[in-house]
Design a protein around this motif. Structure first.
Motif, PDB file in Angstrom:
ATOM      1  N   ARG A  25      -9.753   2.152  -2.830  1.00 25.74           N
ATOM      2  CA  ARG A  25      -9.322   3.329  -2.063  1.00 25.74           C
ATOM      3  C   ARG A  25      -8.033   3.861  -2.673  1.00 25.74           C
ATOM      4  O   ARG A  25      -7.149   3.093  -3.047  1.00 25.74           O
ATOM      5  N   TYR A  26      -7.920   5.195  -2.739  1.00 33.79           N
ATOM      6  CA  TYR A  26      -6.706   5.823  -3.254  1.00 33.79           C
ATOM      7  C   TYR A  26      -5.865   6.389  -2.120  1.00 33.79           C
ATOM      8  O   TYR A  26      -6.391   6.969  -1.167  1.00 33.79           O
ATOM      9  N   ARG A  27      -4.560   6.220  -2.243  1.00 33.79           N
ATOM     10  CA  ARG A  27      -3.613   6.910  -1.383  1.00 33.79           C
ATOM     11  C   ARG A  27      -3.348   8.286  -1.987  1.00 33.79           C
ATOM     12  O   ARG A  27      -3.655   8.529  -3.153  1.00 33.79           O
ATOM     13  N   ARG A  28      -2.765   9.182  -1.208  1.00 38.47           N
ATOM     14  CA  ARG A  28      -2.579  10.559  -1.681  1.00 38.47           C
ATOM     15  C   ARG A  28      -1.737  10.668  -2.940  1.00 38.47           C
ATOM     16  O   ARG A  28      -1.891  11.603  -3.729  1.00 38.47           O
ATOM     17  N   ASP A  29      -0.831   9.700  -3.154  1.00 37.94           N
ATOM     18  CA  ASP A  29       0.027   9.761  -4.342  1.00 37.94           C
ATOM     19  C   ASP A  29      -0.596   9.085  -5.554  1.00 37.94           C
ATOM     20  O   ASP A  29       0.035   8.992  -6.612  1.00 37.94           O
ATOM     21  N   THR A  31      -1.687   5.854  -5.626  1.00 36.28           N
ATOM     22  CA  THR A  31      -1.648   4.392  -5.521  1.00 36.28           C
ATOM     23  C   THR A  31      -3.023   3.876  -5.106  1.00 36.28           C
ATOM     24  O   THR A  31      -3.667   4.449  -4.227  1.00 36.28           O
ATOM     25  N   TRP A  78      -6.807   3.091   3.897  1.00 28.40           N
ATOM     26  CA  TRP A  78      -5.397   3.417   4.054  1.00 28.40           C
ATOM     27  C   TRP A  78      -5.149   3.991   5.441  1.00 28.40           C
ATOM     28  O   TRP A  78      -5.960   4.768   5.953  1.00 28.40           O
ATOM     29  N   GLU A  81       0.715   6.266   5.112  1.00 33.81           N
ATOM     30  CA  GLU A  81       1.252   5.983   3.778  1.00 33.81           C
ATOM     31  C   GLU A  81       1.375   4.495   3.464  1.00 33.81           C
ATOM     32  O   GLU A  81       1.244   4.078   2.317  1.00 33.81           O
ATOM     33  N   ARG A  82       1.624   3.669   4.477  1.00 31.07           N
ATOM     34  CA  ARG A  82       1.938   2.264   4.185  1.00 31.07           C
ATOM     35  C   ARG A  82       1.001   1.262   4.857  1.00 31.07           C
ATOM     36  O   ARG A  82       1.128   0.063   4.625  1.00 31.07           O
ATOM     37  N   ILE A  84      -2.700  -0.556   5.868  1.00 28.37           N
ATOM     38  CA  ILE A  84      -4.019  -0.877   5.316  1.00 28.37           C
ATOM     39  C   ILE A  84      -4.836  -1.540   6.414  1.00 28.37           C
ATOM     40  O   ILE A  84      -4.459  -2.604   6.924  1.00 28.37           O
ATOM     41  N   GLU A 102       7.561  -1.591  -0.905  1.00 30.15           N
ATOM     42  CA  GLU A 102       6.119  -1.716  -1.154  1.00 30.15           C
ATOM     43  C   GLU A 102       5.775  -2.892  -2.070  1.00 30.15           C
ATOM     44  O   GLU A 102       4.761  -2.867  -2.770  1.00 30.15           O
TER      45      GLU A 102
END
Length: 331
Positions: A25-29, A31, A78, A81-82, A84, A102
């Motif tokens: 899975r990708y985060r918006r930035d 990661t 996600w 932002e932080r 899971i 992080e």
């Protein structure tokens, strides 16, 4: 800056990653979240890994953070932002949070509301509510901010294979299961579940996912390898594409204005369909079941697949087959 371990990976991360990769899975930035599992004697073990640079995966020494879990992981997502959210084979739904710049994953809660393996989790748009599906035939709504389960529903008569929240609505989601049904849920209604006829009557749907820009359209994959594009206004006229020769294990939409749809399968292939449901990309590099697929949010031509062969593959769709990026909107 966190100390390095003797093995090269962050001090708090496991020294070794299990052999079978499961979720990406990708985060918006950009990661990347990765899960891994393996059978040790008679016990399945699992772990969660975070990579700021996805090209470093699955090298443990290049991860940002990682943690061992008590059992293997069926799904993860996600949360803002932080956070899971994890679906565990133990029957637990777990929430983890990235702390300490992080570099550290901390468990915020572990709840055993399901009576069997949790197969799927999906987070609603606001990031405070989520839904989980399980082999115990039930779906469970969660209040993540309060760390509590809100309500359980048992409309399926077989194990739930997948749940997917609607991008534009906090009360609407999809589920599919081994009872060969796709259910459309609206928790505001006294009878919240409505059956949607998609697959053939003797075939089980294995995966569902909402279209990112249309709250009346979703994609569904089944155990025969067929992908369906379904409009809720006329579900009987769903577009069917025989994309694979074996069961669909995952689907993912890109962030283009006319999104591409990537599908993965137990036949070890990945296929990308355009908005006309035409195949524009196919790859058969994986040598075992492909279990995870996700589009990069920073490079719309790129997406990632992972599988039981311990490979993390980054694919690029040919430039001529890429639709336009989404139109930027002002806040």
């Amino acid at each position: 800056m966190s100390k390095a371990s003797p093995w090269g990976s962050p001090m708090r991360a496991p020294a070794c990653m299990e052999s079978q990769l499961g979720v990406v899975r990708y985060r918006r930035d950009g990661t990347m979240l990765l899960s891994a599992s393996s059978l040790n004697s008679r016990t399945w073990g699992g772990s969660i890994w975070v990579f700021k640079d996805p090209t470093g995966a699955p090298n443990e020494s290049l991860c940002t953070a990682g943690v061992q879990t008590e059992t293997s992981i069926a799904d993860a997502a996600w949360v803002l932002e932080r956070g899971i959210l994890v679906a565990a084979d133990s029957g637990a739904v777990e929430l983890w949070e990235l702390l300490d710049n992080e570099s550290l994953l901390v468990n915020k809660f572990t709840k055993y509301e399901h009576d069997d393996i949790v197969t799927s989790v999906s987070v609603f748009p606001g990031g405070t509510l989520a839904v989980s599906g399980s082999k115990d035939f039930s779906v469970q709504i969660w209040d993540l901010s309060q760390k509590t389960p809100l309500k359980a529903y048992k409309a399926h008569s077989g194990q739930v294979n997948c749940v997917s929240t609607c991008p534009g609505k906090e009360d609407v989601f999809l589920s599919c299961g081994e009872d060969k049904r796709v259910l459309l849920w609206d928790t505001r209604n006294p009878k919240p579940a409505k059956s949607i006829n998609v697959c053939a009557s003797n075939v089980s749907p294995t995966y569902v996912i909402w279209h990112p820009n249309k709250d009346d359209t979703f994609a569904c994959g089944d155990e025969t390898g067929t992908v369906y594009i379904v409009n809720l206004k006329n579900p009987e006229s769903a577009q069917a594409v025989e994309a694979h020769s074996r069961s669909i294990t995952g689907l993912a939409y890109s962030d283009h204005s006319s999104p591409l749809l990537a599908s993965i399968s137990e036949d070890c292939s990945v296929v990308v369909l355009n908005s006309d449901s035409s195949e524009v990309f196919k790859d058969q590099t994986h040598q075992d079941f492909i279990t995870g697929v996700a589009w990069s949010p920073t490079d719309l031509s790129s997406f990632t697949t992972v599988g039981w062969d311990h490979k993390v593959l980054h694919h690029s769709v040919p430039k001529d087959d890429q639709p336009d990026p989404p139109t930027e909107t002002k806040d």
